[in-house]
Every structure is written in structure tokens, then in C-alpha cells.
Design a protein around this motif. Structure first.
Motif, PDB file in Angstrom:
ATOM      1  N   UNK A  68      56.329-123.123 -39.055  1.00  0.00           N
ATOM      2  CA  UNK A  68      56.781-122.650 -37.743  1.00  0.00           C
ATOM      3  C   UNK A  68      57.799-121.529 -37.904  1.00  0.00           C
ATOM      4  N   UNK A  69      58.766-121.736 -38.808  1.00  0.00           N
ATOM      5  CA  UNK A  69      59.792-120.705 -39.019  1.00  0.00           C
ATOM      6  C   UNK A  69      59.181-119.406 -39.543  1.00  0.00           C
ATOM      7  N   UNK A  70      58.291-119.547 -40.526  1.00  0.00           N
ATOM      8  CA  UNK A  70      57.712-118.345 -41.143  1.00  0.00           C
ATOM      9  C   UNK A  70      56.861-117.593 -40.134  1.00  0.00           C
ATOM     10  N   UNK A  71      56.061-118.321 -39.370  1.00  0.00           N
ATOM     11  CA  UNK A  71      55.209-117.675 -38.374  1.00  0.00           C
ATOM     12  C   UNK A  71      56.032-116.953 -37.325  1.00  0.00           C
ATOM     13  N   UNK A  72      57.055-117.632 -36.824  1.00  0.00           N
ATOM     14  CA  UNK A  72      57.918-117.020 -35.818  1.00  0.00           C
ATOM     15  C   UNK A  72      58.614-115.786 -36.357  1.00  0.00           C
ATOM     16  N   UNK A  73      59.142-115.908 -37.573  1.00  0.00           N
ATOM     17  CA  UNK A  73      59.876-114.785 -38.169  1.00  0.00           C
ATOM     18  C   UNK A  73      58.959-113.581 -38.384  1.00  0.00           C
ATOM     19  N   UNK A  74      57.747-113.833 -38.878  1.00  0.00           N
ATOM     20  CA  UNK A  74      56.830-112.718 -39.136  1.00  0.00           C
ATOM     21  C   UNK A  74      56.412-112.024 -37.852  1.00  0.00           C
ATOM     22  N   UNK A  75      56.174-112.816 -36.803  1.00  0.00           N
ATOM     23  CA  UNK A  75      55.748-112.221 -35.534  1.00  0.00           C
ATOM     24  C   UNK A  75      56.860-111.348 -34.953  1.00  0.00           C
ATOM     25  N   UNK A  76      58.096-111.840 -35.023  1.00  0.00           N
ATOM     26  CA  UNK A  76      59.220-111.052 -34.497  1.00  0.00           C
ATOM     27  C   UNK A  76      59.429-109.794 -35.353  1.00  0.00           C
ATOM     28  N   UNK A  77      59.279-109.942 -36.669  1.00  0.00           N
ATOM     29  CA  UNK A  77      59.388-108.758 -37.536  1.00  0.00           C
ATOM     30  C   UNK A  77      58.334-107.734 -37.146  1.00  0.00           C
ATOM     31  N   UNK A  78      57.128-108.216 -36.816  1.00  0.00           N
ATOM     32  CA  UNK A  78      56.061-107.309 -36.387  1.00  0.00           C
ATOM     33  C   UNK A  78      56.456-106.547 -35.136  1.00  0.00           C
ATOM     34  N   UNK A 270      51.914-110.569 -31.778  1.00  0.00           N
ATOM     35  CA  UNK A 270      52.444-109.679 -30.744  1.00  0.00           C
ATOM     36  C   UNK A 270      51.354-109.020 -29.898  1.00  0.00           C
ATOM     37  N   UNK A 271      50.214-108.682 -30.519  1.00  0.00           N
ATOM     38  CA  UNK A 271      49.171-108.022 -29.736  1.00  0.00           C
ATOM     39  C   UNK A 271      48.506-108.973 -28.764  1.00  0.00           C
ATOM     40  N   UNK A 272      48.313-110.211 -29.202  1.00  0.00           N
ATOM     41  CA  UNK A 272      47.747-111.203 -28.283  1.00  0.00           C
ATOM     42  C   UNK A 272      48.676-111.371 -27.078  1.00  0.00           C
ATOM     43  N   UNK A 273      49.981-111.409 -27.340  1.00  0.00           N
ATOM     44  CA  UNK A 273      50.934-111.585 -26.245  1.00  0.00           C
ATOM     45  C   UNK A 273      51.041-110.330 -25.388  1.00  0.00           C
ATOM     46  N   UNK A 274      50.852-109.167 -26.008  1.00  0.00           N
ATOM     47  CA  UNK A 274      50.880-107.930 -25.228  1.00  0.00           C
ATOM     48  C   UNK A 274      49.771-107.904 -24.192  1.00  0.00           C
ATOM     49  N   UNK A 286      60.975-113.039 -27.760  1.00  0.00           N
ATOM     50  CA  UNK A 286      61.093-114.505 -27.756  1.00  0.00           C
ATOM     51  C   UNK A 286      59.738-115.217 -27.780  1.00  0.00           C
ATOM     52  N   UNK A 287      58.764-114.702 -27.011  1.00  0.00           N
ATOM     53  CA  UNK A 287      57.471-115.392 -26.979  1.00  0.00           C
ATOM     54  C   UNK A 287      56.734-115.232 -28.309  1.00  0.00           C
ATOM     55  N   UNK A 288      56.962-114.097 -28.997  1.00  0.00           N
ATOM     56  CA  UNK A 288      56.318-113.922 -30.296  1.00  0.00           C
ATOM     57  C   UNK A 288      56.838-114.941 -31.302  1.00  0.00           C
ATOM     58  N   UNK A 289      58.123-115.276 -31.192  1.00  0.00           N
ATOM     59  CA  UNK A 289      58.654-116.256 -32.138  1.00  0.00           C
ATOM     60  C   UNK A 289      57.913-117.579 -31.988  1.00  0.00           C
ATOM     61  N   UNK A 290      57.789-118.046 -30.751  1.00  0.00           N
ATOM     62  CA  UNK A 290      57.109-119.330 -30.530  1.00  0.00           C
ATOM     63  C   UNK A 290      55.617-119.193 -30.829  1.00  0.00           C
ATOM     64  N   UNK A 329      41.528-103.516 -33.133  1.00  0.00           N
ATOM     65  CA  UNK A 329      42.567-102.685 -32.507  1.00  0.00           C
ATOM     66  C   UNK A 329      42.320-101.208 -32.802  1.00  0.00           C
ATOM     67  N   UNK A 330      41.930-100.956 -34.046  1.00  0.00           N
ATOM     68  CA  UNK A 330      41.709 -99.581 -34.483  1.00  0.00           C
ATOM     69  C   UNK A 330      40.554 -98.950 -33.710  1.00  0.00           C
ATOM     70  N   UNK A 331      39.496 -99.728 -33.481  1.00  0.00           N
ATOM     71  CA  UNK A 331      38.288 -99.179 -32.870  1.00  0.00           C
ATOM     72  C   UNK A 331      38.396 -99.098 -31.350  1.00  0.00           C
ATOM     73  N   UNK A 332      39.204 -99.923 -30.743  1.00  0.00           N
ATOM     74  CA  UNK A 332      39.233 -99.949 -29.280  1.00  0.00           C
ATOM     75  C   UNK A 332      40.504 -99.310 -28.737  1.00  0.00           C
TER      76      UNK A 332
END
Lengths: 338, 276
Positions: A68-78, A270-274, A286-290, A329-332
Motif C-alpha cells: 500500500x505504501x509503495x503503490x501510494x508513494x509511486x503514484x504520487x511521485x508520478x 494518475x491517468x486513471x484518476x484523471x 491525495x486520490x492517487x495515494x489511495x 496513451x501514446x496512440x490516443x
């Protein structure tokens, strides 16, 4: 709906989903333990040295926390790197920053550093130095031309990533054979239970990195206008960029030190949340962390069960998801810019 | 005097930005409250440099800029952003935010510590969008708008800053004729209805002549002329500054209208034909 309400609503829903995912992950694993035995272990009714207690509380629970920590941290870093570079495809692993951090960690490991609290501090220090080194290299290569285009930055990131991977290979070739297994295992992006002291350190570093990014989320939005326009709105652009860079690099480095270089989480989440929330970093951070926590937890649960009793690396799962997503993402969405 | 340049000099460093050799040297001029002042001049005369100096993106090498009598260098960035709003030349490429989100960004200097904007921030932003006619576009991504709509959205962002001086840098560049007329009408309306002081930086001499009370003609970083449009847009002066022949007529409103004679001076003519 006001942004504040949207944020609260999405956070509540995601947090509930995270709890469900964490509870689910607690019940499944290669050791067959009945659900009632898991409940007994969690509620403290199992015998102190019993298998179900050890597996549930000392193996599965810490691993869930790390995921959970690693996933949240990576998403926020992104999110941080994407806003900082104004490049929607930026991400710690794509920018080569994970590889730089991994290089730092391998140096630390070859010096004999492990995961006791004091050694973990050293290890994350090496990871942070490696991340900063890689980021500086990417920046210098990409900034040599006019402007920072999406392509140049990504190419620079890929090249720096390849360079550091090669450097890691050199270190591994020179490494003591007995230590090799562990290092390779970690290098593939493997979540393993982290001892409590190191876990607390990981949580602290992730919290600091998260705070550095989230507390500047509003100013980060303004950076999308361009640096000069942001300055003309009262943003201290240089300081902002340094702060976000430090935060995102710290998040990346701590994940790499404690869980290994896991790719693409900072791109997918982040892209899914965007797609759901739009571009506002105040909602995304905040939502990317969760969301990142949920994603990596699910990915890890799949990784440790799909070929049980053997295990896949969680990095394999995220890359299998992330590579097609990157192409999509690249193609669309970003076709016009490439 | 709302803003004043006193003998301001600036030069881009010779290294690092080799393609921007132009400078300002000892430029003095002022903007009175409620005025529309136009800055015109050939390319690389220092027009945009002037707006960057006014917003402290760059600092003068010599001289001093004053805002309301106070030296600019003593004004904190956010405070400055509450006084001077810039509509920059060209919109940001690939801007993923909606019009409403963009306009709310103009509220940042009024409460940078807030995570979300206050109800008052929202009211001001709505009012700014209504003033430029983009309120009904608030939910749309900026990238979906036409050129003219984008420009009005960006002007709304500047208005949301509640500035006392609005700086428009080439607001009609790349816009169709209709949008040029729209922007001109909007500037006049803001000036009449709100008493907004406007600094217009433009290479479009006729737009400047039509809307401005006074013009500053820059050439090579110096003021070639400053005064009423009729005085500044003078045939021989323009010919020498721009290096080509022009014809100055009068518009219906009695404002000067500059036409290009489509002839370059004979010496250049000779050089061109020799090149061929």
C-alpha cells in the motif's frame, strides 16, 4: 459539486476499496489458512507461535502495508513528475529515476546494508542520491536542446535508465555469490515483508514526500500555464520546482529501497484518476495515494497467488499492465504532441 | 501615476540567450490611472521585455520601475500579482484544465495558502468569466475552445486577479478579424465600465491606434515617440522606425489608420533583386 466535496467523496470511496482489498489480501496466500484462523490471528486469539499467527501478522500484514505504501508513494511521485515536467507521460521508471535509485541501493547492498533501521537509513540515502543523480542526468541531456519536449525528455529518461541498468549489472557481476539471490529478487520489484523499524521509516519518508507534493498542489496547477505565467501569478517557480522534485525523488527512492524498482504505477494510477477527476492536482495527489495503494496491493495479491506456491514479481504485473497502457496513451491522448 | 519607468535599462546576458540581443536603454514612461496605453514597435524592439520587467520576471540592470510610487523591487511577488495581471503572448500548449479551473488560477495571489478557493474567489471568477463572455464555457477544457474563446478565457483569468493594471501582450496575434474586433471591444468596455488601466503591447498599429489613449513607440530599446496616436503614428517617423514606406489615413472615429505601401526602400529593393 464543489472540488472539496468531490475530493472527500472519492477519498471515502477509495479508502473503503483499499480496506476491502487489504482485508482480501489478508485471507489469500500460498499457505492455506482458513478464514476463521485469519480472523483469530488478527483479533489476537491465535496461539503466539502458531503458523496462522506468524503467516498473518508477520508475513501477510507487513507485506500488505509495504504494498500500500509503495503503490501510494509511486503514484504520487508520478503526479509530481508529470506536473513538474509538464509531461503527461513522465513517471519515475520511464524517466530513469527508479533505475538511478536502484543503482544507489545496489551499491548500498554490496556494502552490506540490509533492512535493520540504521542500515535502512543508509540504504534510502543511497537510493535518494541515485535518484537525484539520474534526474540531473536526464535534465541535462533533455535541456540541452531548445525547450523540453515530451519526446526528448522520455528518450533521455530511457537512455539514463539503460545506463544505470548496465551499471547495476556491473555491480551484480562483482557481487558475492551468496548475496546475489536476494539482490536479484529485489531488483525484479518484489514486495517482501519489511521489519517493523524499517517499515516505520518507510512510512515516515513516504509521508514527508507526500506532504511536500500535496502542500504545493495548488501552485503545481499553475505551473501548467508555463513557468513565466506562474511567476506572474505570484508562484516562486524555482523553489516550487525544487520542492516537488525533492518530494517526488524521495518517494521514488524510498519505494526502490524498500520494495525495489516497480514500474508504471505512477503512470497508470494518475491517468486513471484523471479520466475521472480532471487535471486538478489538488484532487489527483491525495486520490492517487489511495488509488496507488489499491492498485499495487491488488497487483501483489495476484503476483503471489497466480503461480502459487511459486511467486511472480509484482513488477512483472505492473509492467504487463503499464506497457500497453503507455502505448494506449501514446496512440490516443498525446498523439498530436508526438 | 499608476506605473512609471524611470531611465530603465536592461540587457539579456550575451551568453545563454544569444538569439535575444535586444535591450532597453534608459527608457522612461508612465501609465496614468484609467488610461489605455499602447506599446508598439518593430520586432525585438523590447516590447515583451517591458512586460517581463513590469512583472519582475526579470529585473532592470539600471533605473527603477515604480508602482503607485513604490519601487517595484520592494514589492513581494504575490502582492504584485494582485496589482498587475498579464495576458501572455500565446496560450500554453497542451493545457488540460477547464476554463473555470483556469480562471480560478487567477485567484492564487489572493490566498496562496488555501488548498481550495473560497466562495468569494468563486464569485470573482464567475464575474470575470461573465465579463468576457465565457461563463457558459466554464466546464469545457480550454483545449476545446476556438482561438477567440481561449483568448477571452485567458483575459478572464487575468481579471480574476482583480488587478489595477491589465497587461495584454499581443492579444490579437493569430486571431481572425472578428476576434480582433471582439478583443478591441472588450478592452474598451473594461476601460469604460471598470476604469481598468490597460497596457497593450502589440505589433498591430491599427488596433493600438483604435483603442489607446497614448502610444509608446519603441525602437531598438528606446522610446522613439510617446503621445497621442495622431502624434506618434506619423508617416515619416514610422517609415524610419520600421524601415518601410507607410501611408497614414484617418478612420471613421478620426483615429489614424496605417497602411503598408508594399514598397521597401529602393536600396533594399536593389539588394533584393541582386539576390535573385
Amino acid at each position: 459539486m464543489s472540488p472539496r466535496r468531490r475530493l472527500l467523496l472519492v477519498l471515502v470511496v477509495l479508502s473503503a476499496a483499499l480496506l476491502v482489498a487489504a482485508a482480501g489480501a489478508l485471507f489469500v496466500g500460498s499457505a492455506s489458512i482458513s478464514p476463521s484462523a485469519v480472523v483469530a490471528a488478527v483479533t489476537g486469539r491465535a496461539a503466539p507461535e502458531s503458523v496462522e499467527r506468524v503467516v498473518t501478522l508477520a508475513i501477510r500484514l507487513p507485506r500488505i502495508a509495504v504494498a500500500a505504501l509503495a503503490g501510494g508513494a509511486l503514484a504520487v511521485a508520478g503526479v509530481g513528475f508529470q506536473a513538474l515536467t509538464r509531461n503527461p507521460l513522465a513517471e519515475p521508471s520511464i524517466l530513469g529515476i527508479s533505475a538511478g535509485a536502484a543503482f544507489g541501493v545496489v551499491i548500498g547492498q554490496s556494502l552490506g546494508l540490509g533492512l535493520t533501521l540504521a542500515e535502512a537509513v543508509g540504504l534510502t540515502g543511497f537510493a535518494f542520491a541515485g535518484a537525484v543523480l539520474a534526474a540531473a542526468a536526464v535534465y541535462l541531456i533533455a535541456a540541452a536542446g531548445p525547450g523540453l519536449s515530451i519526446q526528448t525528455l522520455l528518450l533521455a529518461g530511457v537512455i539514463v535508465g539503460i545506463f544505470f541498468s548496465a551499471a547495476i549489472t556491473v555491480l551484480i557481476s562483482l557481487m558475492d555469490f551468496n548475496r546475489l539471490g536476494g539482490v536479484v529478487h529485489w531488483l525484479l520489484g518484489n514486495l517482501a515483508p519489511v521489519p517493523p523499524g524499517a517499515l516505520a521509516l518507510f512510512a515516515l519518508l513516504a509521508a514527508i514526500g507526500f506532504w511536500l507534493v500535496v502542500s504545493h498542489a495548488r501552485a503545481l496547477n499553475l505551473l501548467a500555464l508555463g513557468e513565466e505565467a506562474a511567476i506572474q501569478l505570484g508562484v516562486g517557480a524555482q523553489r516550487l520546482k525544487l520542492t516537488i522534485f525533492a518530494g517526488a525523488a524521495l518517494l521514488t527512492a524510498s519505494v526502490v529501497a524498500f520494495a525495489g524498482p516497480i514500474g508504471f504505477v505512477g503512470l497508470i494510477v494518475p491517468h486513471a484518476l484523471r479520466m475521472l477527476l480532471g487535471a486538478d492536482n489538488r484532487l489527483l495527489v491525495p486520490t492517487s495515494f489511495v488509488g496507488g495503494a489499491i492498485f499495487l496491493l491488488l497487483a501483489d495479491t495476484v503476483a503471489r497467488n497466480v503461480v502459487a506456491p511459486a511467486e511472480l514479481s509484482v513488477g512483472v504485473i505492473t509492467s504487463f499492465c503499464g506497457a500497453p497502457f503507455f502505448i494506449y496513451l501514446l496512440r490516443t491522448r498525446y498523439r498530436a504532441n508526438l | 501615476m499608476l506605473a512609471e519607468f524611470r531611465r530603465v535599462s536592461f540587457a539579456y546576458p550575451a551568453t545563454g540567450r544569444p538569439k535575444r540581443p535586444f535591450t532597453l536603454s534608459e527608457l522612461s514612461f508612465g501609465i496614468e490611472r484609467g488610461e489605455i496605453v499602447g506599446v508598439i514597435g518593430p520586432n525585438s524592439a523590447g516590447k515583451t521585455t517591458l512586460t517581463r520587467l513590469l512583472t519582475r520576471v526579470i529585473e532592470p540592470a539600471g533605473g527603477e520601475i515604480f508602482l503607485d510610487g513604490a519601487p517595484l523591487r520592494g514589492i513581494e511577488r504575490r502582492q504584485l500579482a494582485r496589482c498587475v495581471a498579464v495576458v501572455p503572448q500565446g496560450a500554453p500548449a497542451q493545457f488540460p484544465f477547464t476554463v473555470g479551473e483556469l480562471v480560478l488560477m487567477g485567484r492564487y495571489p489572493h490566498g496562496p495558502g488555501r488548498y481550495f478557493e473560497s466562495p468569494r474567489d468563486r464569485d470573482v471568477a464567475c464575474e470575470a468569466m461573465a465579463a468576457t463572455g465565457v461563463l457558459e464555457l466554464a466546464e469545457l477544457p480550454l483545449d476545446d475552445l476556438s482561438g477567440g474563446e481561449r483568448q477571452r478565457a485567458i483575459i478572464a483569468k487575468a481579471l480574476a486577479q482583480e488587478p489595477r493594471l491589465l497587461v495584454l501582450d499581443e492579444p490579437t496575434a493569430h486571431l481572425d478579424l472578428r476576434y480582433q474586433a471582439e478583443v478591441a471591444a472588450l478592452m474598451r468596455r473594461l476601460n469604460h465600465e471598470r476604469g481598468m488601466t490597460i497596457l497593450l503591447v502589440s505589433h498591430d498599429l491599427n488596433l493600438a491606434a483604435e483603442v489607446c489613449d497614448r502610444l509608446l513607440l519603441l525602437a531598438g530599446g528606446r522610446a522613439a515617440a510617446m503621445g497621442a496616436p495622431e502624434a506618434v503614428l506619423e508617416q515619416s517617423l514610422l517609415a524610419s522606425v520600421f524601415g518601410c514606406e507607410v501611408i497614414v489615413d484617418k478612420s471613421e472615429a478620426g483615429r489614424p489608420v496605417v497602411r503598408l505601401a508594399w514598397r521597401v526602400p529602393s536600396s533594399d529593393d536593389a539588394r533584393l533583386s541582386r539576390g535573385r
